[in-house]
Design a protein around this motif. Structure first.
Motif, PDB file in Angstrom:
ATOM      1  N   THR A 135       0.792  -1.218   0.000  1.00 36.92           N
ATOM      2  CA  THR A 135       0.000   0.000   0.000  1.00 36.92           C
ATOM      3  C   THR A 135       0.831   1.278   0.000  1.00 36.92           C
ATOM      4  N   PRO A 136       1.851   1.422   0.820  1.00 32.69           N
ATOM      5  CA  PRO A 136       2.617   2.688   0.791  1.00 32.69           C
ATOM      6  C   PRO A 136       3.195   2.991  -0.586  1.00 32.69           C
ATOM      7  N   GLY A 137       3.768   1.997  -1.248  1.00 31.44           N
ATOM      8  CA  GLY A 137       4.323   2.218  -2.578  1.00 31.44           C
ATOM      9  C   GLY A 137       3.252   2.576  -3.584  1.00 31.44           C
ATOM     10  N   ALA A 138       2.086   1.910  -3.487  1.00 30.03           N
ATOM     11  CA  ALA A 138       0.990   2.198  -4.408  1.00 30.03           C
ATOM     12  C   ALA A 138       0.510   3.637  -4.247  1.00 30.03           C
ATOM     13  N   LEU A 139       0.338   4.080  -3.017  1.00 29.21           N
ATOM     14  CA  LEU A 139      -0.106   5.451  -2.774  1.00 29.21           C
ATOM     15  C   LEU A 139       0.916   6.461  -3.285  1.00 29.21           C
ATOM     16  N   LEU A 140       2.187   6.173  -3.070  1.00 28.50           N
ATOM     17  CA  LEU A 140       3.246   7.068  -3.543  1.00 28.50           C
ATOM     18  C   LEU A 140       3.190   7.210  -5.061  1.00 28.50           C
ATOM     19  N   ARG A 141       3.054   6.082  -5.762  1.00 25.61           N
ATOM     20  CA  ARG A 141       3.004   6.137  -7.229  1.00 25.61           C
ATOM     21  C   ARG A 141       1.729   6.804  -7.726  1.00 25.61           C
ATOM     22  N   LEU A 142       0.597   6.544  -7.067  1.00 29.76           N
ATOM     23  CA  LEU A 142      -0.661   7.146  -7.500  1.00 29.76           C
ATOM     24  C   LEU A 142      -0.629   8.661  -7.347  1.00 29.76           C
ATOM     25  N   ARG A 143       0.073   9.148  -6.344  1.00 35.28           N
ATOM     26  CA  ARG A 143       0.163  10.605  -6.153  1.00 35.28           C
ATOM     27  C   ARG A 143       1.000  11.277  -7.238  1.00 35.28           C
ATOM     28  N   ARG A 144       1.728  10.509  -8.007  1.00 38.52           N
ATOM     29  CA  ARG A 144       2.522  11.062  -9.109  1.00 38.52           C
ATOM     30  C   ARG A 144       1.767  11.054 -10.438  1.00 38.52           C
ATOM     31  N   VAL A 145       0.581  10.455 -10.436  1.00 36.45           N
ATOM     32  CA  VAL A 145      -0.147  10.232 -11.688  1.00 36.45           C
ATOM     33  C   VAL A 145      -0.578  11.539 -12.335  1.00 36.45           C
ATOM     34  N   ALA A 146      -0.921  12.550 -11.540  1.00 35.23           N
ATOM     35  CA  ALA A 146      -1.394  13.808 -12.132  1.00 35.23           C
ATOM     36  C   ALA A 146      -0.357  14.399 -13.079  1.00 35.23           C
ATOM     37  N   ASP A 147       0.909  14.350 -12.687  1.00 36.87           N
ATOM     38  CA  ASP A 147       1.963  14.875 -13.560  1.00 36.87           C
ATOM     39  C   ASP A 147       2.130  14.016 -14.806  1.00 36.87           C
TER      40      ASP A 147
END
Length: 471
Positions: free
Chosen positions: A348-360
């Protein structure tokens, strides 16, 4: 093919919301007459559709100058309305009446509409079909053996069947656009923060829910978003304003057939996208193929986040929803996602980190193009039961991953997208296409939607030769 509709020669006729509001302003019809007609229509068809969660005596708007004053509507059952229970579509608890309207309810009703009740949804909005463990599913008015989509399935069924011309919907992974595609409706998912947020957003690690409506015409959606801005507008976003038709400027449109899951689209869906591209080109827009800005890792991360939300919903139900919440009575999808999350918690921590980069990453698609054209779903709506929560979880999650392959990207990126009717499949079921834009650019989507509606008038249930009114 048997269809279900409520259109008749009453005060509502087959008018859209904009026309009905004008009739009220012209004193040709009253809000009370429209509410009575809509209530009678619901009584006529809901025994077959199962779309209404609860009804209340008409709650009329108080501002006769509001854009949609007098137009009857329903609110989805994950949004608080004073005096009505908010069940979130769950059989796991008995909801108590809400003490006050939610923040978004206040904005929604500021448009002047008359509220008649709430619409059904799948448990917590997790599924892409409005189905249950023991209760009757919400059925598609175009063919009652097929899904009407989700999670705003009850709203879609009532609008498509002609009970009301407009109804509330919200979208956390496609929940406006999916039922719009399944029911042949217009469904705009606004940008993150465009409208007042529902109360559930404050509990989300990543804000991915947008509020909106389902309608039968582009101008109804355009009128609604303009009316909402009269009540409250996010000062960080450029105003949409009142969009009344296509713009003259020529756009660069990226056509995207690839999905985050690698799933191929079926024939009717591919044809709908290609025909839409041809219409845009004929209107002078440039259409060219593009590729996804994310990898298949996005699909895995989204499912991980989906599972986290299920874990939180089921695990905190007694604290957040009601003390009567019984986790053992949650549906098969919620419990399956929760169990999966507990097995994979370390991801979960890695998934959330990557998802927060999706907008860019998403924004890269718009370095060259103003709009992206894609399918809404990888195939036309399935039969009832195909993605029911009663299906074994491994099969169910695999089917959902393959089916819901295009909509979640906009939720995580926080960007606007609209589903538009693009005709019927050979089986007579609606097919939708999706237009996406950069953050805050709903106006361009509405302008293109007006163009497509004019060039290829939407096939609505009321005009179908196969329709037969329920009795």
């Amino acid at each position: 093919m048997t269809t279900i509709h409520a259109f008749s020669d009453d005060a509502l006729g087959d008018h859209d919301a904009v026309t009905l509001a004008q009739l009220v302003r012209d004193r040709q019809v009253s809000p009370e007459e429209l509410a009575a007609a809509a209530a009678a229509r619901a009584q006529c068809v809901d025994p077959e559709l199962h779309a209404v969660a609860c009804q209340l005596p008409p709650r009329h708007g108080t501002n006769p100058n509001a854009e949609l004053f007098g137009v009857p509507t329903f609110i989805k059952d994950n949004t608080d309305v004073a005096g009505l229970p908010t069940t979130h579509g769950s059989e796991a608890f008995t909801a108590r009446p809400a003490k006050k309207d939610g923040a978004y309810t206040t904005q929604f009703l500021s448009t002047g509409m008359t509220l008649l009740g709430k619409t059904r949804m799948p448990e917590f909005g997790f599924n892409a079909s409005t189905e249950y463990m023991t209760e009757e599913p919400v059925r598609n008015p175009w063919h009652p053996e097929y899904s009407v989509g989700a999670s705003s399935g009850g709203s879609a069924a009532l609008v498509a069947a002609g009970v009301v011309p407009i109804a509330h919907a919200n979208d956390g992974g496609g929940s406006i656009r999916i039922p719009a595609a399944c029911a042949g409706l217009v469904g705009l998912k606004p940008s993150r923060g465009r409208h007042r947020d529902g109360e559930q957003v404050s509990h989300l690690p990543i804000h991915m829910i947008s509020e909106g409506v389902l309608t039968r015409s582009v101008r109804d959606t355009a009128a609604f978003v303009a009316a909402c801005e009269n009540h409250w507008r996010n000062q960080k976003l450029a105003p949409i304003g009142r969009v009344c038709g296509p713009a003259q400027r020529k756009l660069r449109v990226g056509m995207l057939m690839d999905s985050v899951t690698g799933e191929s689209v079926d024939g009717p869906t591919r044809e709908a996208v290609e025909q839409t591209a041809a219409l845009l080109e004929a209107a002078g827009h440039v259409v060219e193929p593009i590729t996804l800005p994310v990898t298949s890792q996005f699909a895995d991360d989204f499912v991980q986040y989906w599972a986290l939300l299920a874990d939180l919903a089921v695990g905190t139900g007694r604290l957040i929803l009601d003390r009567s919440f019984d986790a053992a009575k949650a549906d098969g999808l919620s419990l399956g996602l929760r169990a999966q999350h507990r097995r994979t918690l370390h991801r979960t921590p890695g998934a959330l980190l990557r998802l927060r980069r999706v907008a860019d990453q998403y924004a890269r698609m718009f370095a060259r193009h103003e709009v992206v054209l894609s399918p809404v779903l990888s195939h036309t709506t399935p039969r009832i039961g195909y993605i029911s929560p009663t299906v074994d979880f491994p099969d169910l999650i695999d089917r959902l991953r393959r089916y819901v392959a295009y909509t979640p990207l906009n939720n995580i990126a926080g960007t606007p997208a609209i589903s538009l009717p693009a005709g019927l499949s050979p089986d007579g079921l609606p097919v939708g296409v999706q237009l996406s834009a950069a953050y805050g650019d709903e106006r361009t989507l509405l302008e293109l939607a007006f163009l497509l509606e004019a060039e290829r008038p939407f096939t609505l249930l009321s005009s179908s030769e196969t329709s037969s009114r329920a009795t």
